[in-house]
Scaffold this active site. Structure first.
Site, PDB file in Angstrom:
ATOM      1  N   ASP A   1       4.576  -3.860  15.780  1.00 27.60           N
ATOM      2  CA  ASP A   1       3.996  -4.740  14.758  1.00 27.60           C
ATOM      3  C   ASP A   1       4.799  -6.031  14.663  1.00 27.60           C
ATOM      4  O   ASP A   1       5.298  -6.404  13.604  1.00 27.60           O
ATOM      5  CB  ASP A   1       3.966  -4.028  13.404  1.00 27.60           C
ATOM      6  CG  ASP A   1       2.999  -4.696  12.426  1.00 27.60           C
ATOM      7  OD1 ASP A   1       2.073  -5.395  12.892  1.00 27.60           O
ATOM      8  OD2 ASP A   1       3.169  -4.519  11.218  1.00 27.60           O
TER       9      ASP A   1
ATOM     10  N   ALA B   1       0.811  -1.208   0.000  1.00 31.64           N
ATOM     11  CA  ALA B   1       0.000   0.000   0.000  1.00 31.64           C
ATOM     12  C   ALA B   1       0.848   1.264   0.000  1.00 31.64           C
ATOM     13  O   ALA B   1       0.464   2.278  -0.572  1.00 31.64           O
ATOM     14  CB  ALA B   1      -0.921  -0.011   1.224  1.00 31.64           C
TER      15      ALA B   1
END
Length: 446
Positions: free
Chosen positions: A138, A25
């Site tokens: 993450d 993305a």
């Protein structure tokens, strides 16, 4: 015609592009060749549609800076940074050559001792970040890469310097691995957020399922350690990643099989760093080991489990002996480092790694390093055993018009470990560009 030519990209900076590893993305990652150093690299380029968004651009460049700041074999290394002619920023990293942990798990669950060895390695990487006041946010299998024979932590696209403030205004993370507070706007994110991420990674490695999916209950001391890491209330988790990793080490020390087995990672032909902000990876699996050997390929690489008998930074006291000039050479100084342990008997063997001097402003003094003479000796530290290392350095500046620099601290890693040892430097100046020699670990004398 290669995909890079079809897309109109033949080179990025001085690097010759050889193919697209993947797109996400926010960025694309390219495989390229560094013809100057004759080495493959991976190059991450910010997507064109985000290049004019200053916040995204800043986050992209910040990721490169944080990776570079870590400067550890446990963190994916950044080699270069630049901009394309159209203004899009990019940064260059080493090309991981051993696959991702997600790739390994796709082939089946890991035995418990192998899973423990991997967890310890990942947790140590997180400790490196936390020592720099960086929280990853993450932690998941696709962000754990294997480069050569090491576990390497990647994707700092969501990382944030804790020194810049503890309030988080953006929801970020991956379902199944994200701490509950990450879904609440304005919640505080700190080291305990990564403790949860490590617990979620442990749950996946040990049970085969992500948190929230049906799975068998983890039992025993290891199960209790993981459940504490996964507490919804941050105050009820392990207070730090270091506390969690020490508990994992204690569990590992009780597993005799851990010291006998090795964690085998299947070979992978091309693995990118696309787990960085994009969150996607491109790789091509190699044939199974038997087919590889029939083709004359080298055996798969391995990650050796942690040897619990080795000394850790927390075990040791480091003392320095008096410094003096080497005979007939007033520009060379010498001293001795002594290691003692009051906590437990442990062993040191080898040479100090990543030795460096750092100024008060955080800049590393440029020096050349060489090994001192002699062979290392395995030394049992504790219960009367002391180890020592000889250190020699040059105080003569490379440019005689430049005064020698005085470090604020000295840093190094213990042999067999990536624990960083830091202590104040009070032994005088060192030469800019001078030579430093570090001897092997030997028994302390005198």
């Amino acid at each position: 015609m290669t995909i890079s030519r079809r897309l109109g990209i033949d080179s990025i900076g001085r690097y010759r592009v050889s193919g697209l590893l993947g797109t996400g993305a926010f960025a694309s990652v390219w495989r390229a060749e560094d013809d100057t150093l004759d080495a493959p690299v991976a190059i991450k380029v910010l997507a064109d549609n985000w290049a004019r968004h200053l916040d995204v651009r800043e986050r992209f460049v910040s990721e490169a800076k944080l990776l570079r700041l870590a400067d550890s074999d446990r963190i994916l290394r950044v080699l270069d940074i630049g901009e394309l002619p159209d203004g899009r920023p990019y940064f260059v990293t080493v090309l991981a050559d051993g696959g991702s942990l997600e790739d390994r798990l796709a082939k089946g669950p890991l035995p418990e001792d192998e899973a423990l060895a991997v967890l310890v390695e990942v947790a140590e990487a997180v400790c490196v970040l936390h020592a720099l006041d960086i929280v990853h946010r993450d932690l998941k299998p696709s962000n754990v890469l294997i480069h050569r024979d090491r576990v390497v932590l990647a994707d700092l696209g969501l990382a944030k310097a804790l020194a810049q403030g503890s309030g988080l205004t953006q929801v970020a993370g991956s379902p199944g691995y994200m701490a509950p507070e990450q879904s609440r706007s304005g919640a505080v994110v700190d080291e305990r957020t990564d403790v949860y991420g490590l617990g979620a990674l442990a749950h996946r490695l040990l049970s085969g399922s992500t948190v929230g999916e049906p799975s068998a209950r983890l039992e025993g001391r290891l199960g209790r350690a993981v459940r504490r890491a996964l507490q919804a209330d941050p105050d009820r988790r392990w207070p730090s990643a270091r506390a969690f990793v020490e508990e994992l080490r204690a569990v590992a020390a009780g597993e005799k099989s851990l010291s006998r087995k090795r964690f085998v990672l299947p070979g992978v032909v091309a693995v990118s760093v696309l787990g960085l902000a994009a969150g996607l990876f491109y790789w091509q699996q190699k044939p199974v080991e038997q087919q590889r050997q029939q083709q004359g390929a080298a055996p798969t690489t391995t990650v050796k489990p942690i040897d619990p008998a080795l000394c850790r930074a927390g075990d040791l006291r480091v003392l320095t002996g008096g410094d003096g000039a080497e005979p007939l050479n007033s520009n060379r100084r010498n001293m001795e480092l002594f290691f003692a342990s009051d906590k437990r008997e442990c062993k040191l063997f080898g040479r100090l790694e990543d030795v460096r001097f750092v100024q008060a402003d955080g800049k590393v003094i440029p020096l050349r390093y060489g090994d001192g003479q002699g062979e290392p000796v395995e030394v049992q530290v504790g219960e009367g055993g002391w180890a020592s290392v000889q250190l020699n350095w040059d105080v003569d500046a490379k440019n005689r018009d430049v005064k020698p620099l005085t470090p604020a601290r000295m840093e190094f890693r213990l042999p067999g470990s990536l624990d960083l040892v830091v202590f104040p430097w009070d032994k005088g100046p060192v030469g800019d560009g001078g030579q430093v020699e570090v001897g092997p670990v030997v028994w302390a004398t005198g």
